[in-house]
Write a protein that holds these residues in place. Structure first.
Motif, PDB file in Angstrom:
ATOM      1  N   PHE A   1       0.851  -1.604  -0.538  1.00  0.00           N
ATOM      2  CA  PHE A   1      -0.118  -0.515   0.031  1.00  0.00           C
ATOM      3  C   PHE A   1       0.883   1.181  -0.388  1.00  0.00           C
ATOM      4  N   ALA A   2       2.166   1.792  -0.055  1.00  0.00           N
ATOM      5  CA  ALA A   2       3.089   2.115   0.383  1.00  0.00           C
ATOM      6  C   ALA A   2       2.673   3.423  -1.215  1.00  0.00           C
ATOM      7  N   PRO A   3       2.274   4.764  -0.941  1.00  0.00           N
ATOM      8  CA  PRO A   3       2.081   5.550  -2.054  1.00  0.00           C
ATOM      9  C   PRO A   3       3.858   5.275  -2.762  1.00  0.00           C
ATOM     10  N   GLU A   4       4.124   5.570  -3.939  1.00  0.00           N
ATOM     11  CA  GLU A   4       5.483   5.867  -4.925  1.00  0.00           C
ATOM     12  C   GLU A   4       5.666   6.653  -4.397  1.00  0.00           C
ATOM     13  N   GLY A   5       5.153   7.733  -5.154  1.00  0.00           N
ATOM     14  CA  GLY A   5       5.462  10.312  -4.177  1.00  0.00           C
ATOM     15  C   GLY A   5       5.453   9.905  -2.995  1.00  0.00           C
ATOM     16  N   ASN A   6       4.682   9.202  -1.873  1.00  0.00           N
ATOM     17  CA  ASN A   6       4.202   9.704  -0.546  1.00  0.00           C
ATOM     18  C   ASN A   6       4.638   8.769   0.522  1.00  0.00           C
ATOM     19  N   MET A   7       6.174   7.857   0.050  1.00  0.00           N
ATOM     20  CA  MET A   7       6.777   6.656   1.276  1.00  0.00           C
ATOM     21  C   MET A   7       6.704   8.288   2.797  1.00  0.00           C
ATOM     22  N   PRO A   8       7.503   8.798   2.110  1.00  0.00           N
ATOM     23  CA  PRO A   8       7.654   9.394   3.218  1.00  0.00           C
ATOM     24  C   PRO A   8       6.382   9.529   4.473  1.00  0.00           C
ATOM     25  N   LEU A   9       6.115  10.264   3.964  1.00  0.00           N
ATOM     26  CA  LEU A   9       3.838  10.065   4.975  1.00  0.00           C
ATOM     27  C   LEU A   9       3.832   9.543   5.145  1.00  0.00           C
TER      28      LEU A   9
ATOM     29  N   PHE B   1      14.371   2.118   3.741  1.00  0.00           N
ATOM     30  CA  PHE B   1      14.943   2.027   2.921  1.00  0.00           C
ATOM     31  C   PHE B   1      14.550   1.054   2.671  1.00  0.00           C
ATOM     32  N   LEU B   2      14.412  -0.189   3.275  1.00  0.00           N
ATOM     33  CA  LEU B   2      13.362  -1.360   2.767  1.00  0.00           C
ATOM     34  C   LEU B   2      12.851  -0.916   1.775  1.00  0.00           C
ATOM     35  N   LEU B   3      11.388  -0.198   2.074  1.00  0.00           N
ATOM     36  CA  LEU B   3      10.265   0.226   0.692  1.00  0.00           C
ATOM     37  C   LEU B   3      11.773   0.193  -0.525  1.00  0.00           C
ATOM     38  N   LYS B   4      12.479   1.603   0.383  1.00  0.00           N
ATOM     39  CA  LYS B   4      13.440   1.356  -1.176  1.00  0.00           C
ATOM     40  C   LYS B   4      13.729   0.652  -2.057  1.00  0.00           C
ATOM     41  N   ALA B   5      14.534  -0.160  -1.042  1.00  0.00           N
ATOM     42  CA  ALA B   5      15.614  -1.867  -1.423  1.00  0.00           C
ATOM     43  C   ALA B   5      14.152  -2.391  -2.615  1.00  0.00           C
ATOM     44  N   LEU B   6      12.831  -2.073  -1.653  1.00  0.00           N
ATOM     45  CA  LEU B   6      12.078  -3.104  -2.808  1.00  0.00           C
ATOM     46  C   LEU B   6      11.175  -2.848  -4.462  1.00  0.00           C
ATOM     47  N   ARG B   7      11.519  -0.805  -4.690  1.00  0.00           N
ATOM     48  CA  ARG B   7      11.097  -0.523  -5.746  1.00  0.00           C
ATOM     49  C   ARG B   7      12.292  -0.519  -6.146  1.00  0.00           C
ATOM     50  N   VAL B   8      13.394  -1.197  -6.087  1.00  0.00           N
ATOM     51  CA  VAL B   8      14.744  -1.150  -7.145  1.00  0.00           C
ATOM     52  C   VAL B   8      14.404  -1.927  -7.955  1.00  0.00           C
ATOM     53  N   GLU B   9      14.370  -2.404  -9.309  1.00  0.00           N
ATOM     54  CA  GLU B   9      14.339  -2.693 -10.946  1.00  0.00           C
ATOM     55  C   GLU B   9      14.861  -3.983 -10.768  1.00  0.00           C
ATOM     56  N   GLY B  10      14.237  -4.919 -10.760  1.00  0.00           N
ATOM     57  CA  GLY B  10      15.943  -6.498 -11.197  1.00  0.00           C
ATOM     58  C   GLY B  10      15.546  -6.333  -9.475  1.00  0.00           C
ATOM     59  N   PHE B  11      14.637  -6.106  -8.346  1.00  0.00           N
ATOM     60  CA  PHE B  11      15.312  -6.960  -6.838  1.00  0.00           C
ATOM     61  C   PHE B  11      13.356  -7.365  -7.298  1.00  0.00           C
ATOM     62  N   GLU B  12      13.199  -8.756  -7.218  1.00  0.00           N
ATOM     63  CA  GLU B  12      11.917  -9.226  -6.195  1.00  0.00           C
ATOM     64  C   GLU B  12      11.417  -8.930  -4.792  1.00  0.00           C
ATOM     65  N   SER B  13      10.460  -8.945  -4.947  1.00  0.00           N
ATOM     66  CA  SER B  13      10.057  -8.556  -2.896  1.00  0.00           C
ATOM     67  C   SER B  13       9.959  -9.930  -1.919  1.00  0.00           C
ATOM     68  N   SER B  14      10.245 -11.085  -2.708  1.00  0.00           N
ATOM     69  CA  SER B  14      10.355 -12.342  -2.690  1.00  0.00           C
ATOM     70  C   SER B  14      11.975 -12.606  -2.224  1.00  0.00           C
ATOM     71  N   ALA B  15      12.951 -12.367  -3.311  1.00  0.00           N
ATOM     72  CA  ALA B  15      13.758 -12.236  -2.410  1.00  0.00           C
ATOM     73  C   ALA B  15      14.355 -10.903  -1.767  1.00  0.00           C
ATOM     74  N   VAL B  16      13.749  -9.552  -2.151  1.00  0.00           N
ATOM     75  CA  VAL B  16      14.448  -8.702  -0.540  1.00  0.00           C
ATOM     76  C   VAL B  16      14.108  -9.175   0.718  1.00  0.00           C
ATOM     77  N   PHE B  17      12.662  -9.790   1.098  1.00  0.00           N
ATOM     78  CA  PHE B  17      12.197  -9.706   2.232  1.00  0.00           C
ATOM     79  C   PHE B  17      13.708 -11.293   3.273  1.00  0.00           C
ATOM     80  N   THR B  18      13.237 -12.359   2.130  1.00  0.00           N
ATOM     81  CA  THR B  18      13.874 -13.192   3.059  1.00  0.00           C
ATOM     82  C   THR B  18      15.370 -12.491   3.247  1.00  0.00           C
ATOM     83  N   VAL B  19      16.444 -12.143   1.887  1.00  0.00           N
ATOM     84  CA  VAL B  19      17.635 -11.090   2.151  1.00  0.00           C
ATOM     85  C   VAL B  19      17.549 -10.643   3.804  1.00  0.00           C
TER      86      VAL B  19
END
Length: 267
Positions: free
Chosen positions: A151-159, A208-226
């Motif tokens: 649900f984190a909005p792309e342009g409003n993550m800090p808010l 930074f977890l949310l930012k990492a989840l939005r890096v192109e080429g990174f899948e959420s299943s991999a990011v959460f596990t790592v």
């Protein structure tokens, strides 16, 4: 590590938690680079999700504390970290993320690593009638991680994060006030720096977890596990190096499996 320091310095955990949420919410507002106008987001779904997540944040924190007290610290640690399977499955099923032999093997090894690295020889594990607590902790933690990402909005993550922490802070402050009046607890000024440090780390880890989840080429299943398995392994090593905690053979096997799982999942 900060929670360990709370105990060593006799800091009131609830008071520090409330100040942590105030700090984390303030960070979200300060790092938001747009003008804050309630009219712009009050009718958005993510706004109401953020308020609900704030309630869930502090509720699950209390469940974690109760689980540690009634079932043992290892059970609380394993239940909260094993919940990573929920956002991982969500990513694979809902986002159609890749699933291959090495990735599945890495995820399975990560779950085994969490269990082995979290179990302490001195832990008093008690399931009995309180078995519902780790179950609630497992699902609650998983829902939080999944919902924050989804649900984190792309342009409003800090808010978005600021509203979550503010909601949790308001509920926590009300609980603290009621408890203080009943038990006549005095707020100690030494709580402030600990709460501030926790709030800063809390906000940054989420952001930074949310930012990492939005890096192109990174899948959420991999990011959460790592992310989760690395936290457990690093916590074990910090416990050994800084707090001089004893690490059993099972813990070492867990740490090694954690590193292997990270390599497999990232590949």
């Amino acid at each position: 590590m900060l929670f360990k320091l709370f105990k060593n310095h006799n800091v009131n955990t609830l008071h520090a938690i409330v100040f942590n949420y105030i700090t984390a919410s303030t960070c979200g507002i300060l790092f938001y680079d747009k003008k804050i106008d309630v009219v712009d987001f009050v009718d958005q779904l993510w706004f109401y999700v953020a308020i609900g997540l704030g309630f869930l944040f502090i509720s699950i924190f209390n469940v974690m504390a109760l689980t540690a007290q009634k079932n043992g610290l290892s059970v609380a640690s394993v239940a909260s970290k094993m919940s990573v399977i929920i956002p991982v499955l969500f990513g694979i099923i809902v986002y159609n993320e890749s699933i291959g032999f090495y990735k599945v093997l890495g995820i399975i090894l990560a779950l085994v690593a969490v269990v082995l690295a979290s179990i302490k020889q001195t832990s008093n594990v008690r399931l009995t009638r309180s078995i519902y607590l780790p179950i609630i902790l497992f699902f609650g933690s998983g829902v939080i991680e999944t919902s924050v990402n989804h649900f984190a909005p792309e342009g409003n993550m800090p808010l978005f994060l600021a509203i979550i922490f503010a909601s949790a802070g308001i509920i926590g402050f009300a609980s603290m006030l009621i408890k203080s009046l009943k038990e006549k607890q005095v707020f100690k000024t030494k709580t402030i720096p600990f709460g501030f440090a926790l709030g800063l780390v809390n906000y940054c880890s989420m952001y930074f977890l949310l930012k990492a989840l939005r890096v192109e080429g990174f899948e959420s299943s991999a990011v959460f596990t790592v992310n989760n398995v690395a936290i457990v392994a690093t916590s074990c090593l910090i416990g050994l190096l800084i707090f001089k905690e004893a690490i059993s053979t099972k813990n070492w096997v867990g740490i090694v499996l954690a590193l292997v799982s990270i390599i497999l999942v990232t590949l």
